[in-house]
Motif scaffolding. Structure first.
Motif, mmCIF file in Angstrom:
data_model
loop_
_atom_site.group_PDB
_atom_site.id
_atom_site.type_symbol
_atom_site.label_atom_id
_atom_site.label_comp_id
_atom_site.label_asym_id
_atom_site.label_seq_id
_atom_site.Cartn_x
_atom_site.Cartn_y
_atom_site.Cartn_z
ATOM 1 N N ALA A 42 -0.948 113.007 51.128
ATOM 2 C CA ALA A 42 -2.059 112.080 50.887
ATOM 3 C C ALA A 42 -2.698 112.331 49.529
ATOM 4 N N LEU A 43 -2.878 113.616 49.163
ATOM 5 C CA LEU A 43 -3.442 113.938 47.848
ATOM 6 C C LEU A 43 -2.512 113.476 46.735
ATOM 7 N N SER A 44 -1.210 113.673 46.912
ATOM 8 C CA SER A 44 -0.252 113.237 45.894
ATOM 9 C C SER A 44 -0.292 111.727 45.722
ATOM 10 N N LEU A 47 -3.456 110.766 43.786
ATOM 11 C CA LEU A 47 -3.345 111.037 42.353
ATOM 12 C C LEU A 47 -2.400 110.055 41.665
ATOM 13 N N THR A 48 -1.431 109.537 42.391
ATOM 14 C CA THR A 48 -0.473 108.604 41.815
ATOM 15 C C THR A 48 -1.064 107.209 41.639
ATOM 16 N N LEU A 49 -1.972 106.828 42.525
ATOM 17 C CA LEU A 49 -2.520 105.471 42.518
ATOM 18 C C LEU A 49 -3.688 105.288 41.558
ATOM 19 N N VAL A 50 -4.046 106.331 40.824
ATOM 20 C CA VAL A 50 -5.138 106.170 39.857
ATOM 21 C C VAL A 50 -4.708 105.189 38.778
ATOM 22 N N LEU A 65 4.131 115.328 44.455
ATOM 23 C CA LEU A 65 4.347 115.759 45.837
ATOM 24 C C LEU A 65 5.103 117.077 45.873
ATOM 25 N N TRP A 66 6.100 117.205 45.016
ATOM 26 C CA TRP A 66 6.872 118.457 44.955
ATOM 27 C C TRP A 66 5.976 119.628 44.587
ATOM 28 N N LEU A 67 5.121 119.434 43.591
ATOM 29 C CA LEU A 67 4.242 120.501 43.133
ATOM 30 C C LEU A 67 3.186 120.854 44.191
ATOM 31 N N VAL A 68 2.551 119.819 44.751
ATOM 32 C CA VAL A 68 1.501 120.051 45.742
ATOM 33 C C VAL A 68 2.075 120.725 46.987
ATOM 34 N N ILE A 138 -8.045 120.293 39.801
ATOM 35 C CA ILE A 138 -7.798 119.594 41.066
ATOM 36 C C ILE A 138 -7.825 120.587 42.229
ATOM 37 N N ALA A 139 -7.184 121.764 42.055
ATOM 38 C CA ALA A 139 -7.154 122.779 43.122
ATOM 39 C C ALA A 139 -8.556 123.281 43.433
#
Length: 357
Positions: A42-44, A47-50, A65-68, A138-139
């Motif tokens: 959901a967080l990924s 961040l993508t939809l900004v 998503l991979w990083l998160v 962000i973290a």
């Protein structure tokens, strides 16, 4: 078993820490891992939809998503591995270390990810330092939101714990007079039938009361066994050789906390419903079974036909309620006929002390 001094009033910080041990091990469960992955996805997506993501929006979603996911899984794994050490920390230090751990994992993962993505042809629009600071910001924001949510959970847990303590105190207040009156009846019968044993019985009764009427709401399995033995010694003055008890207990007994007056009422029920109601000896078996995750107490007695006595059913319901308050669904109490005898089986989780020692 001498009575213990009353415990000093617990501070709010101590109460807060008492609530945490049940929450921290949850990081190791599949349910928490799935929730963590869902929140990371959901967080990924957020961040993508900004605005300004451009045509590479979904490629960015995959990378994010991979990083998160890596940050979330590594953080949860470290919290799971260090939960026993974290359990001993004050609340403020615990929260600070969790946030610091999240930022450290984010920094290491971001540094490794930046180099790995560049090696496969990724063209970053920011420097490695900017990428790192961006992810750390962000973290940190996610960590602060997590602390806020945890504080709401802790406040709710405080209210639930206070209500549970009040209910538990009310249940203890009910079981102790029940124990007192039945024991006094035993002494009264001895005074009439065996005056020579009355004095010793009163002394035994005083020793039992010092343990049973202590101010604590919990005791250990060893203390519960000792209290049950003393109660049976008292009943032996009245019942004589009709009272036979087969103790099947390990040596030493496992470390285990129980609500006070858990075993004695079950033994008393066996005496009242079995030995008292038959002229011949009625053996009672008390057994402790140790499993990998739980400890079971089994009390068995003869099934004697006849009308049920009123009042002893209160003890089973009371013990079941107190176990539920102390252990939740992890404990159980079952009672009923088994192979021609009446069996009560009490199961409690072994982890309430044994896992931490």
């Amino acid at each position: 078993m001498p009575s213990k001094p009353a415990n000093p009033p617990a501070t709010q910080a101590a109460r807060d820490r008492a609530l945490l041990p049940a929450a921290l091990p949850a990081f190791c469960t599949a349910r928490v891992i799935l929730i963590t992955l869902a929140m990371g996805a959901a967080l990924s997506l957020l961040l993508t939809l900004v605005p300004g993501a451009g045509p590479e929006r979904w490629a960015r979603f995959g990378t994010t998503l991979w990083l998160v996911t890596w940050i979330a899984l590594v953080t949860v794994a470290l919290l799971c591995a260090t939960r026993r050490w974290l359990d001993r920390l004050p609340l403020a230090a615990l929260l600070a270390i969790i946030v610091a751990l999240l930022l450290t994992v984010t920094a290491v993962t971001s540094t490794v990810a930046f180099g790995a993505l560049q090696s496969i042809g990724w063209q970053p629009q920011e420097t490695a330092g900017e990428f790192l600071l961006h992810n750390l910001a962000i973290a940190l924001l996610v960590g602060l939101i997590g602390i806020w949510v945890f504080s709401l959970h802790l406040g709710n847990a405080r209210q639930i714990n206070a209500a549970a303590e009040a209910h538990l105190s009310a249940l203890h207040a009910r079981i102790r007079p029940h124990f007192l009156f039945n024991s006094l009846n035993t002494v009264a019968e001895l005074v009439h039938d065996r005056p020579e044993a009355a004095e010793q019985a009163v002394m035994d009764l005083a020793r039992v009361f010092r343990a049973a009427l202590a101010s604590e709401s919990t005791s250990t399995l060893a203390e519960e066994v000792e209290l049950a033995r003393r109660y049976l010694d008292l009943e032996y003055w009245r019942l004589g050789d009709r009272l036979i008890v087969d103790w099947q207990l390990p040596d030493p007994l496992p470390p285990l906390d129980l609500p006070i007056l858990t075993l004695q009422p079950l033994v008393e029920n066996a005496v009242r419903h079995s030995v008292e109601r038959q002229p011949d000896p009625g053996p009672i078996r008390v057994e402790c079974q140790i499993g990998s995750r739980s400890i079971s107490l089994v009390i068995e007695n003869d099934l004697v036909p006849g009308p049920d006595r009123q009042g002893n059913g209160m003890a089973l319901a009371n013990i079941r309620d107190r176990l539920d308050l102390m252990f939740g669904e992890a404990a159980s109490l079952r009672a009923g006929p088994v192979e021609g005898r009446f069996r009560v089986k009490l199961v409690v989780p072994r982890s309430n002390r044994g896992a931490t020692e």
